[in-house]
Enzyme design. Structure first.
Site, PDB file in Angstrom:
ATOM      1  N   SER A  69     104.848  25.722 -13.100  1.00 36.13           N
ATOM      2  CA  SER A  69     105.051  24.728 -14.167  1.00 36.13           C
ATOM      3  C   SER A  69     105.221  25.337 -15.557  1.00 36.13           C
ATOM      4  O   SER A  69     105.602  24.624 -16.497  1.00 36.13           O
ATOM      5  CB  SER A  69     103.879  23.743 -14.192  1.00 36.13           C
ATOM      6  OG  SER A  69     103.926  22.908 -13.076  1.00 36.13           O
ATOM      7  N   LYS A  72     108.443  24.771 -17.201  1.00 38.75           N
ATOM      8  CA  LYS A  72     108.839  23.470 -17.764  1.00 38.75           C
ATOM      9  C   LYS A  72     109.143  23.518 -19.261  1.00 38.75           C
ATOM     10  O   LYS A  72     110.188  23.022 -19.689  1.00 38.75           O
ATOM     11  CB  LYS A  72     107.766  22.422 -17.450  1.00 38.75           C
ATOM     12  CG  LYS A  72     107.665  22.101 -15.956  1.00 38.75           C
ATOM     13  CD  LYS A  72     106.451  21.223 -15.651  1.00 38.75           C
ATOM     14  CE  LYS A  72     106.361  20.888 -14.157  1.00 38.75           C
ATOM     15  NZ  LYS A  72     105.132  20.156 -13.822  1.00 38.75           N
ATOM     16  N   TYR A 194     115.355  23.160  -9.725  1.00 43.19           N
ATOM     17  CA  TYR A 194     113.951  22.982 -10.113  1.00 43.19           C
ATOM     18  C   TYR A 194     113.042  23.905  -9.297  1.00 43.19           C
ATOM     19  O   TYR A 194     112.163  24.587  -9.836  1.00 43.19           O
ATOM     20  CB  TYR A 194     113.546  21.517  -9.942  1.00 43.19           C
ATOM     21  CG  TYR A 194     112.098  21.252 -10.289  1.00 43.19           C
ATOM     22  CD1 TYR A 194     111.652  21.311 -11.605  1.00 43.19           C
ATOM     23  CD2 TYR A 194     111.164  20.976  -9.296  1.00 43.19           C
ATOM     24  CE1 TYR A 194     110.321  21.088 -11.928  1.00 43.19           C
ATOM     25  CE2 TYR A 194     109.836  20.753  -9.602  1.00 43.19           C
ATOM     26  CZ  TYR A 194     109.421  20.810 -10.921  1.00 43.19           C
ATOM     27  OH  TYR A 194     108.101  20.597 -11.233  1.00 43.19           O
ATOM     28  N   TYR A 246      98.088  19.765 -17.845  1.00 40.59           N
ATOM     29  CA  TYR A 246      97.841  18.725 -16.850  1.00 40.59           C
ATOM     30  C   TYR A 246      96.858  17.693 -17.420  1.00 40.59           C
ATOM     31  O   TYR A 246      96.941  17.355 -18.597  1.00 40.59           O
ATOM     32  CB  TYR A 246      97.322  19.342 -15.542  1.00 40.59           C
ATOM     33  CG  TYR A 246      98.274  20.329 -14.909  1.00 40.59           C
ATOM     34  CD1 TYR A 246      99.618  20.020 -14.740  1.00 40.59           C
ATOM     35  CD2 TYR A 246      97.833  21.570 -14.483  1.00 40.59           C
ATOM     36  CE1 TYR A 246     100.498  20.925 -14.150  1.00 40.59           C
ATOM     37  CE2 TYR A 246      98.708  22.477 -13.887  1.00 40.59           C
ATOM     38  CZ  TYR A 246     100.036  22.145 -13.733  1.00 40.59           C
ATOM     39  OH  TYR A 246     100.890  23.042 -13.157  1.00 40.59           O
ATOM     40  N   VAL A 264     100.417  26.325 -11.307  1.00 42.70           N
ATOM     41  CA  VAL A 264      99.483  26.317 -10.173  1.00 42.70           C
ATOM     42  C   VAL A 264      99.375  27.667  -9.463  1.00 42.70           C
ATOM     43  O   VAL A 264      98.526  27.832  -8.587  1.00 42.70           O
ATOM     44  CB  VAL A 264      99.819  25.223  -9.137  1.00 42.70           C
ATOM     45  CG1 VAL A 264      99.546  23.841  -9.696  1.00 42.70           C
ATOM     46  CG2 VAL A 264     101.239  25.359  -8.641  1.00 42.70           C
TER      47      VAL A 264
END
Lengths: 324, 113
Positions: A69, A72, A194, A246, A264
């Site tokens: 992530s 992102k 992605y 998160y 993660v």
């Protein structure tokens, strides 16, 4: 260059911090992507890179792991740089959400994903990356991440295939967004990109350099290459600040007070604007998906170095400081 | 572990800090130091000559101490900080709250215990 006194000071802080949290064995490695379960839970690295390119590293800073992530905000920066704020904002919001990062939920009024740090928003952002073909878009993402890190990065094919085989929830999110017109094009290609971006291999040292690139007005401190559009960085760092960790984002803002993003696989990237980037790696995660050692070490580092945006020593506007 | 010695007269306290004023060090002396100043606020000379490391966490403790004394219309004076510590204090920009006497400035004062 960083002064010898400052370098000594930073080393005096980082070494004991690493030694202290190396002994923390709480948490488990992520297992929902089978390949991630193979990580060595004891790996732990802390790295700090200043905008003059000086790096301070302690522990396992050269162990590769997938960026997940943390990709992102980087892809968000690419989309903002390519299309501008309004075009991106039409497809992805900037509001924090109390829902899980992989929630299948869109804003009821706008039909947009809430922000680019949750999976829905990240997939919508990925869909905006320009390129004539899927290969061209993959190459564009990989080249940008590599330029930010200052070395050629690669994709972990096994993690990519593992994500591809198990990413049913992301597939559902993508189809929901296709239904509401938040993404356009071929869903499988968007998801391919992605999953690829999440499977790029980095180290804690890379994360610190990428953070330093974000801190350095978008230019890599060593190569001087302009990687990210300087006009987009305020938006990127703002969303990292409010949504980057998160469901821990609010508490992170209180305890650490820095724009950051976790992944993660156990990485954390944090940015101290116009000063340095921080990269941490420890794959033992808490229930929210953040690296336990990374969060605690960042929190303590922020207290020691006065990094919090609202630390009593930090002035609000450097510009106004010169005028008042 | 960081500790401090407190020498008091009717006119002033002299606090001599030994050890790092980082998160752990300031945490070790915070409660006792602030309690002493709160119970008996008076001009306080804090000797930092034996403090090799000062971090943001230590500066926060110094500010807390200064605010206690300021509320009682008195003053915190930091004395003889080592070079890097002096630099950190200067960067912190807390001149309005705290007086800093470097080694060369230090001279016998009538109020010094």
């Amino acid at each position: 260059m960083t002064s010898p006194a400052a370098a000594t000071f930073i080393e005096q802080i980082l070494a004991p911090l690493h030694a202290k949290y190396r002994e923390l064995h709480e948490g488990d490695v992520a297992t929902y992507i089978p390949e991630l379960a193979k990580a060595n839970p004891d790996h732990f690295g802390i790295c700090l890179t200043t905008i003059d390119g000086t790096t301070h590293a302690v522990g396992d800073c050269d162990v590769e792991f997938t960026i997940q992530s943390i990709s992102k905000p980087l892809v968000y920066a690419m989309a903002l740089g390519a299309l501008g704020r309004e075009a991106v904002y039409a497809k992805v919001g900037v509001e924090p959400t109390g829902d899980a990062f992989n929630a299948i939920v869109l804003d009821e009024k706008t039909r947009r994903p809430f922000n680019p740090m949750v999976n829905a928003g990240a997939i919508a952002t990925t869909a905006l990356i320009p390129g004539a073909t899927l290969d061209a878009r993959i190459e564009s993402v990989l080249a940008t991440f590599s330029a930010a890190a200052g070395r050629q990065l690669s994709i972990d094919r096994r993690v990519y295939e593992s994500e591809l085989a198990t990413g049913h929830r992301n597939r559902a999110i993508a189809h929901l967004m296709l239904n509401f017109g938040m993404i356009e094009g071929i869903v499988d290609e968007i998801l391919d990109l992605y999953f690829m971006q999440c499977s790029i291999l980095v180290t804690a040292r890379d994360l610190a350099m990428i953070g330093a690139t974000l801190a350095n007005m978008g230019a890599n401190p060593i190569t001087k290459q302009n990687v990210f559009d300087v006009g987009s960085l305020q938006d990127v760092l703002s969303v990292m600040f409010t949504c980057g960790m998160y469901d821990y984002a609010g508490e992170w803002a209180v305890r650490v007070g820095l724009p950051a993003k976790s992944g993660v696989a156990g990485g954390i990237l944090a940015v101290v604007n116009r000063q340095f980037g921080i990269g941490m790696y420890s794959p033992r995660l808490d229930a929210l998906g953040n690296s336990i050692r990374g969060v605690r070490a960042c929190s303590e580092l922020a207290e020691e170095l006065g990094l919090h945006a609202f630390n009593l020593m930090n002035v609000g506007s450097h510009f106004m400081k010169g005028l008042l | 572990m960081t500790r401090f010695d407190l020498l008091s007269t009717d006119a002033a306290h002299r606090v001599v800090v030994h050890g790092n004023l980082d998160l752990a060090g300031s945490g070790a002396i915070r409660a006792a130091l602030l309690a002493a100043l709160t119970a008996s606020p008076r001009r306080t000379l804090m000797d930092l000559g034996a403090v090799p490391l000062l971090t943001s966490a230590g500066i926060r403790l110094i500010v807390e101490a200064a605010k206690i004394l300021r509320a009682a219309n008195t003053q915190l004076v930091l004395r003889t900080p080592q070079e890097f510590v002096a630099s950190a204090l200067a960067i912190a920009g807390l001149d309005s709250l705290i007086v800093i006497e470097k080694a060369a400035d230090t001279r016998p004062a009538a109020s010094t215990p």
